[in-house]
Design a protein around this motif. Structure first.
Motif, PDB file in Angstrom:
ATOM      1  N   PRO A  47      30.234  36.253  38.994  1.00 40.27           N
ATOM      2  CA  PRO A  47      31.290  36.603  39.955  1.00 40.27           C
ATOM      3  C   PRO A  47      32.426  35.586  40.018  1.00 40.27           C
ATOM      4  O   PRO A  47      33.482  35.875  40.565  1.00 40.27           O
ATOM      5  CB  PRO A  47      30.547  36.692  41.290  1.00 40.27           C
ATOM      6  N   ASN A  48      32.226  34.395  39.468  1.00 40.27           N
ATOM      7  CA  ASN A  48      33.278  33.377  39.478  1.00 40.27           C
ATOM      8  C   ASN A  48      34.216  33.487  38.287  1.00 40.27           C
ATOM      9  O   ASN A  48      35.206  32.773  38.222  1.00 40.27           O
ATOM     10  CB  ASN A  48      32.656  31.979  39.511  1.00 40.27           C
ATOM     11  N   VAL A  49      33.904  34.368  37.345  1.00 42.22           N
ATOM     12  CA  VAL A  49      34.719  34.532  36.142  1.00 42.22           C
ATOM     13  C   VAL A  49      35.413  35.886  36.213  1.00 42.22           C
ATOM     14  O   VAL A  49      34.772  36.917  36.394  1.00 42.22           O
ATOM     15  CB  VAL A  49      33.846  34.442  34.867  1.00 42.22           C
ATOM     16  N   PHE A  50      36.743  35.863  36.070  1.00 38.50           N
ATOM     17  CA  PHE A  50      37.518  37.099  36.093  1.00 38.50           C
ATOM     18  C   PHE A  50      37.525  37.720  34.707  1.00 38.50           C
ATOM     19  O   PHE A  50      37.748  37.044  33.711  1.00 38.50           O
ATOM     20  CB  PHE A  50      38.950  36.821  36.553  1.00 38.50           C
TER      21      PHE A  50
END
Length: 85
Positions: A47-50
């Motif tokens: 979830p921290n990587v777009f």
């Protein structure tokens, strides 16, 4: 007891839609389902990587166009006259 038995008559089955209508309905439904399948996915495991994949042509332009086209086919399937030769 009275012996007034009414004879059983075959019911006349008149459907609102004809075979042509149902064929177009199933085609429209298949196009809608294909659009939603193409729209799915593209998420990231972290979830921290777009993930830029969610903005691809397939998800932004193609899939919604297919869904709208499928709904247009459904409207046509409802409006087409099955008795017209």
């Amino acid at each position: 007891m009275s012996n007034n038995k009414k004879p059983l008559h075959k019911q006349d089955l008149n459907f609102i839609f004809g075979k042509k209508n149902y064929i177009f309905m199933f085609i429209g439904l298949a196009v809608i389902v294909l659009g939603f399948i193409l729209m799915a996915g593209g998420g990231s495991d972290d979830p921290n990587v777009f993930n830029e994949e969610i903005y691809s042509f397939r998800r932004i332009r193609l899939a919604p166009t297919l869904v709208l086209l499928g709904f247009a086919i459904e409207v046509y399937a409802i409006l087409v006259n099955p008795n017209k030769k």
